[in-house]
Design a protein around this motif. Structure first.
Motif, PDB file in Angstrom:
ATOM      1  N   UNK A  14       0.848  -1.203   0.000  1.00 42.88           N
ATOM      2  CA  UNK A  14       0.000   0.000   0.000  1.00 42.88           C
ATOM      3  C   UNK A  14       0.883   1.254   0.000  1.00 42.88           C
ATOM      4  N   UNK A  15       1.910   1.235   0.853  1.00 43.66           N
ATOM      5  CA  UNK A  15       2.842   2.371   0.934  1.00 43.66           C
ATOM      6  C   UNK A  15       3.505   2.641  -0.405  1.00 43.66           C
ATOM      7  N   UNK A  16       3.729   1.561  -1.159  1.00 42.82           N
ATOM      8  CA  UNK A  16       4.392   1.686  -2.460  1.00 42.82           C
ATOM      9  C   UNK A  16       3.367   1.959  -3.571  1.00 42.82           C
ATOM     10  N   UNK A  17       2.097   1.997  -3.218  1.00 41.67           N
ATOM     11  CA  UNK A  17       1.052   2.323  -4.186  1.00 41.67           C
ATOM     12  C   UNK A  17       0.531   1.137  -4.982  1.00 41.67           C
ATOM     13  N   UNK A  18       0.719  -0.074  -4.438  1.00 44.36           N
ATOM     14  CA  UNK A  18       0.242  -1.275  -5.135  1.00 44.36           C
ATOM     15  C   UNK A  18      -0.898  -1.937  -4.364  1.00 44.36           C
ATOM     16  N   UNK A  19      -1.841  -2.574  -5.099  1.00 49.35           N
ATOM     17  CA  UNK A  19      -3.004  -3.178  -4.432  1.00 49.35           C
ATOM     18  C   UNK A  19      -2.780  -4.612  -3.951  1.00 49.35           C
ATOM     19  N   UNK A  20      -1.529  -5.015  -3.844  1.00 49.73           N
ATOM     20  CA  UNK A  20      -1.204  -6.398  -3.434  1.00 49.73           C
ATOM     21  C   UNK A  20      -1.894  -6.742  -2.116  1.00 49.73           C
ATOM     22  N   UNK A  21      -2.539  -7.917  -2.111  1.00 50.88           N
ATOM     23  CA  UNK A  21      -3.348  -8.311  -0.949  1.00 50.88           C
ATOM     24  C   UNK A  21      -2.910  -9.630  -0.337  1.00 50.88           C
ATOM     25  N   UNK A  22      -2.805  -9.615   0.986  1.00 52.51           N
ATOM     26  CA  UNK A  22      -2.573 -10.836   1.759  1.00 52.51           C
ATOM     27  C   UNK A  22      -3.731 -10.965   2.735  1.00 52.51           C
ATOM     28  N   UNK A  23      -4.199 -12.185   2.956  1.00 53.61           N
ATOM     29  CA  UNK A  23      -5.279 -12.404   3.922  1.00 53.61           C
ATOM     30  C   UNK A  23      -4.964 -13.645   4.747  1.00 53.61           C
ATOM     31  N   UNK A  24      -5.714 -13.818   5.845  1.00 58.51           N
ATOM     32  CA  UNK A  24      -5.526 -15.015   6.675  1.00 58.51           C
ATOM     33  C   UNK A  24      -6.809 -15.838   6.679  1.00 58.51           C
ATOM     34  N   UNK A  25      -6.633 -17.124   6.901  1.00 64.00           N
ATOM     35  CA  UNK A  25      -7.776 -18.041   6.896  1.00 64.00           C
ATOM     36  C   UNK A  25      -7.439 -19.232   7.787  1.00 64.00           C
ATOM     37  N   UNK A  26      -8.357 -19.638   8.666  1.00 67.77           N
ATOM     38  CA  UNK A  26      -8.053 -20.783   9.516  1.00 67.77           C
ATOM     39  C   UNK A  26      -7.867 -22.057   8.698  1.00 67.77           C
ATOM     40  N   UNK A  27      -6.950 -22.883   9.158  1.00 71.28           N
ATOM     41  CA  UNK A  27      -6.712 -24.162   8.487  1.00 71.28           C
ATOM     42  C   UNK A  27      -7.744 -25.167   8.970  1.00 71.28           C
ATOM     43  N   UNK A  28      -8.239 -25.999   8.038  1.00 75.35           N
ATOM     44  CA  UNK A  28      -9.221 -27.034   8.444  1.00 75.35           C
ATOM     45  C   UNK A  28      -8.547 -28.118   9.269  1.00 75.35           C
TER      46      UNK A  28
END
Ligand code: TYC
Length: 103
Positions: free
Chosen positions: A89-103
């Protein structure tokens, strides 16, 4: 002084209840704007991955839409996902990371 009539209950074994910590995935999402090299840079800086592993994971997300980067505790996963997304975001890019519980 000792009292021989005192009844002492047999020592009970205390089983420590150690819950296995729930594990979470950090997921990287593809987008059309972030340069490939920048994705690798973030993977190296935040997740301590090698150039080679960073390249392979970036390419997996690019081809398939998303890719699991690491599996770790909730705390670590959330911190890393935020750190990586904020860096982009600071660099102006929309790169996204998210978290998700493992089954
Ligand atoms: N698709 C981007 C491009 O072609 C590169 C990219 C790869 C972006 C993986 C995000 O998670 C990603 N420039």
């Amino acid at each position: 002084m000792s009292d021989n009539n005192t009844k002492v209950a047999p020592k009970q074994k205390v089983k420590p209840k150690l819950e296995k910590p729930k594990l979470y995935k950090v997921i990287l999402f593809n987008d059309d704007y972030t340069p490939r090299e920048f994705v690798i840079l973030v993977l190296k800086a935040v997740f301590r991955l090698s150039e080679d592993t960073g390249y392979r994971l970036m390419l997996t997300a690019h081809r398939f839409g998303s890719c699991v980067i690491v599996v770790c505790t909730k705390d670590v996963a959330e911190t890393k996902a935020k750190e990586a997304t904020d860096l982009a975001k600071q660099a102006g890019f929309p790169l996204m990371f998210a978290t998700e519980p493992e089954e």
